[in-house]
Design an enzyme around this catalytic site. Structure first.
Site, PDB file in Angstrom:
ATOM      1  N   ASP A  53       0.351   5.119   1.845  1.00 44.71           N
ATOM      2  CA  ASP A  53      -0.553   5.712   2.831  1.00 44.71           C
ATOM      3  C   ASP A  53      -1.298   6.927   2.280  1.00 44.71           C
ATOM      4  OD1 ASP A  53       0.507   3.903   4.707  1.00 44.71           O
ATOM      5  OD2 ASP A  53       2.100   5.311   5.251  1.00 44.71           O
ATOM      6  N   ARG A 112       5.830   6.265  14.427  1.00 48.89           N
ATOM      7  CA  ARG A 112       5.642   6.810  13.067  1.00 48.89           C
ATOM      8  C   ARG A 112       5.149   8.250  13.113  1.00 48.89           C
ATOM      9  NH1 ARG A 112       1.517   4.410   8.469  1.00 48.89           N
ATOM     10  NH2 ARG A 112       0.414   6.369   8.623  1.00 48.89           N
ATOM     11  N   HIS A 134       0.844  -1.201   0.000  1.00 47.61           N
ATOM     12  CA  HIS A 134       0.000   0.000   0.000  1.00 47.61           C
ATOM     13  C   HIS A 134       0.874   1.244   0.000  1.00 47.61           C
ATOM     14  CE1 HIS A 134       1.093  -0.492   4.226  1.00 47.61           C
ATOM     15  NE2 HIS A 134       0.790   0.776   4.420  1.00 47.61           N
ATOM     16  N   HIS A 159       4.862   0.376   0.390  1.00 46.92           N
ATOM     17  CA  HIS A 159       5.551  -0.407   1.423  1.00 46.92           C
ATOM     18  C   HIS A 159       4.656  -1.547   1.909  1.00 46.92           C
ATOM     19  CE1 HIS A 159       3.591   3.029   3.419  1.00 46.92           C
ATOM     20  NE2 HIS A 159       3.428   2.246   4.464  1.00 46.92           N
TER      21      HIS A 159
END
Ligand code: SIN
Length: 286
Positions: free
Chosen positions: A106, A276, A104, A261
């Site tokens: 983000d 993150r 995917h 990723h």
């Protein structure tokens, strides 16, 4: 694409795979404005930057992120108890599912998709837990001229609903309860060109992904699926990818507009904790 000290002022070694580069001899706690600008440029060029042996606690991670851009507080991820800007990407030993366990990119469901994320390894499992990255710019370059022509005028519809929304929460209670929240806020659909001009590098990039893309705009799901599946398999070809092995103190900074990723879920029974921070992006144009 070759790099040099003259171009960026950074010591950069390409990963040797299809995407990404290591930035050597740098302490992200002490980055100055010129280095931050160079990191941004290098990110656009390589799609993902890797850093080893960093000491970024949440305050230092926030300070570094703010030198690169504005922080986006992700509305679905659970933040740390102390720093709302820092999301936790956690898998406990007794959990089966992980976050990001499929290809995917983000935030493609947003009108202005996030630039990317800075992921810091806090606790790594004794084995496994690597992250795969793929270059959507290299994937575009290796398509035929005929396919490029066909894709060039297309747009695609992306959504958050099937991943973070109530429907997904009901279908997969474990992952929702453990990792995400705010399912009621998953109302976003957005439409972007299938081929974008990368906002930093200017390179064309194939902007569809298996996580959030629903269909080509104006096509049915059934009509879109064979072509999307072809493109997904093409992007994920080994020659477009790199597999990053984490160590405590490792940092990966990826650009959502140039890469995908995939967090491997192969370390059951062990804990993996990452911090993150996501950075705001911009509207994407062909
Ligand atoms: C993510 O998709 O943000 C998670 C990546 C990772 O944990 O390696």
């Amino acid at each position: 694409m070759p790099d040099s000290m003259e171009l960026t002022g950074l010591d950069i070694s390409p990963s040797g795979g299809g995407v990404g580069a290591f930035v050597n001899d740098i302490d992200l706690r002490t980055v100055e404005a010129a280095e931050a600008a160079a990191i941004r440029l290098a990110l656009g060029r390589h799609g993902v930057l890797f850093f080893r042996d960093q000491e970024l606690d949440p305050d230092a991670q926030i300070a570094f992120a703010r030198k690169i851009g504005e922080i986006n507080i992700n509305r679905f991820f659970k933040p740390t108890d102390t720093h709302p800007e820092v999301a936790t990407v956690l898998k406990e030993p007794d959990q089966k599912n992980n976050i990001g366990g499929g290809w995917h990119t983000d935030h493609s469901y947003d009108e202005e998709p996030a630039l990317g994320s800075i992921l810091v390894a806090v606790e790594t499992p004794p084995y496994g837990g690597d992250t795969l990255f793929a270059s959507t710019c290299a994937a575009w370059e290796t398509l035929s001229d005929g396919m490029k022509k066909m894709l060039s005028g297309l747009r695609a519809v992306h959504s958050s609903r099937h991943v973070f929304g109530k429907e997904a929460a009901d279908a997969n209670a474990e992952i929702q309860a453990e990792h995400y929240g705010n399912a009621g806020a998953a109302t976003q659909d957005s439409v972007h060109p299938v081929v974008i001009r990368h906002p930093i590098s200017g390179r064309p990039s194939l902007y569809v992904n298996p996580g959030f893309t629903l269909r080509f705009d104006g096509w049915t799901d059934a009509e879109s699926k064979p072509m999307l599946d072809y493109l997904y398999a093409h992007v994920a070809k080994p020659e477009h990818t790199y597999r990053f092995q984490w160590q405590p103190g490792s940092v990966a900074f990826w650009d959502n507009r140039a890469s995908w990723h995939y967090a491997l879920n192969d370390y059951h029974g062990h804990r993996r904790l990452m911090h993150r921070i996501t950075l705001e992006g911009e509207a994407l144009a062909a």
